[in-house]
Scaffold this active site. Structure first.
Site, short mmCIF file in Angstrom:
data_model
loop_
_atom_site.label_atom_id
_atom_site.label_comp_id
_atom_site.label_asym_id
_atom_site.label_seq_id
_atom_site.Cartn_x
_atom_site.Cartn_y
_atom_site.Cartn_z
N SER A 94 0.84 -1.19 0.00
CA SER A 94 0.00 0.00 0.00
C SER A 94 0.88 1.23 0.00
O SER A 94 1.92 1.26 0.67
CB SER A 94 -0.92 0.01 1.23
OG SER A 94 -1.77 1.14 1.21
N HIS A 108 -2.37 7.29 -4.84
CA HIS A 108 -2.49 6.15 -3.93
C HIS A 108 -2.58 4.88 -4.75
O HIS A 108 -3.18 4.87 -5.84
CB HIS A 108 -3.76 6.30 -3.08
CG HIS A 108 -4.26 5.01 -2.52
ND1 HIS A 108 -5.29 4.29 -3.12
CD2 HIS A 108 -3.88 4.27 -1.44
CE1 HIS A 108 -5.53 3.20 -2.42
NE2 HIS A 108 -4.69 3.15 -1.40
N ARG A 112 -3.49 -6.33 -2.75
CA ARG A 112 -3.50 -7.13 -1.53
C ARG A 112 -4.13 -8.51 -1.80
O ARG A 112 -4.88 -8.70 -2.77
CB ARG A 112 -4.28 -6.42 -0.43
CG ARG A 112 -5.72 -6.10 -0.80
CD ARG A 112 -6.40 -5.18 0.20
NE ARG A 112 -7.77 -4.89 -0.19
CZ ARG A 112 -8.13 -3.90 -0.99
NH1 ARG A 112 -7.21 -3.09 -1.49
NH2 ARG A 112 -9.40 -3.70 -1.30
N HIS A 177 -20.07 12.70 3.38
CA HIS A 177 -20.41 13.87 4.20
C HIS A 177 -20.05 15.18 3.50
O HIS A 177 -20.49 16.24 3.93
CB HIS A 177 -19.71 13.78 5.56
CG HIS A 177 -18.21 13.76 5.48
ND1 HIS A 177 -17.49 12.67 5.06
CD2 HIS A 177 -17.29 14.71 5.79
CE1 HIS A 177 -16.20 12.93 5.12
NE2 HIS A 177 -16.05 14.17 5.54
#
Length: 305
Positions: A94, A108, A112, A177
């Site tokens: 990561s 990013h 995995r 949000h």
């Protein structure tokens, strides 16, 4: 279904970490990644590599981990109750790269592998991962090129794969949000075991191998762009969104913290400097407003070329 080859996955991930660190350090030209090897008391360990205060990258972390245990945290069993009572292991690479120059996007990537086992039963396993781009001052050509490379990673596995995992990224990297995407997306996939181990493993490798191909051309194109206090200030403000996403929504962060992972390695994704402001709004007609109006929402970038 073909059986997982744990050794092959681990060897690939370790080599991928080496390749990404070497590629980023070469572009930075001033600093290298410092390695911090660690062990997990409950089982497993990893090696975390961090580059700080570079010429191009203010901070970058590239982490490999291989951890295991007998009891899964709630973040894993809530959505997959069939995993309860199984021993498990998880491994992956990561990374998050925070550039110095506001005209270079943050990026990013994560690949995995997870497996859960129980005596007398077939193992449950899958791959996951993807990569996404978070620009502050986006350039349309850069975003299109990023998505072209994402599509190239998927093409050998079917024409439907890029649209499917691109949509998943748009849905996943979304701050509910705030009502905005974290950036301009890319790829996201999870629970992948379609076609058996060899096919799923091959796809995970393709995603991992295409990360530098997608990111480095953008870095090289934008790293020497002149910027001032205004651009830097906006970069630090927008980094706050990255922090909000990672601490509120990110599955890897939640799994790592709930499973007793190493906190320093889990939170290395956070930027070194960040700002929050109460109810800040960009000036109408500004480049900052363009980011909000045109880029922080899902778009079919490849249809616009």
């Amino acid at each position: 279904m073909s059986q997982p080859d744990i050794t092959a996955v681990k060897d690939y991930l370790l080599n991928l970490q080496d390749a990404i660190c070497n590629g980023l350090a070469e572009v930075d030209g001033r600093e290298i990644f410092i390695e911090d090897a660690w062990t997990r008391e409950a089982g497993g360990g990893g090696r975390t590599r961090v580059l700080s205060n570079g010429a191009v990258f203010e901070q970058g972390g590239v982490a490999f981990s291989h951890v295991f245990g007998n009891d899964l945290p709630p973040s894993a069993t809530t959505h997959r109750p069939e995993l309860a009572g199984r021993s498990w292991q998880a491994m992956g690479v990561s990374l998050v790269i925070h550039p110095q120059n506001p005209y270079v996007p943050t990026s990013h990537a994560n690949v995995r592998f997870f497996m859960a086992e129980k005596e007398g039963a077939e193992p449950i396993w899958w791959f996951g991962g993807g990569f996404d781009l978070t620009p502050y001052y986006p350039f349309k050509d850069d975003v299109i090129e990023w998505h072209q490379t994402a599509r190239a990673a998927c093409e050998p596995y079917g024409a439907d794969i890029y649209p499917r995992f691109k949509r998943w990224a748009d849905d996943y990297f979304y701050l509910k949000h705030r009502g905005e995407t974290r950036g301009v997306g890319g790829l996201f996939f999870d629970d992948l075991n379609e076609g058996g181990f060899e096919s799923a493993f091959g796809f995970m490798q393709s995603v991992g191998d295409h990360y530098l191909k997608a990111y480095l051309p953008i870095v090289l194109r934008r790293k020497d762009t002149d910027f001032g206090e205004r651009e830097r200030d906006f970069q630090l403000y927008r980094r706050g969104r990255y922090v909000e996403f990672n601490l509120v929504y990110d599955r890897g962060t939640l799994f790592g913290l709930q499973s007793g992972g190493r906190t320093e390695s889990i939170l290395m994704s956070l930027p070194p400097l960040v700002k929050w402001r109460y109810n800040w709004q960009p000036e109408a007609g500004s480049p900052e407003a363009e980011l909000y109006e045109s880029y922080l929402k899902p778009r079919d970038w490849l249809a616009e070329k």
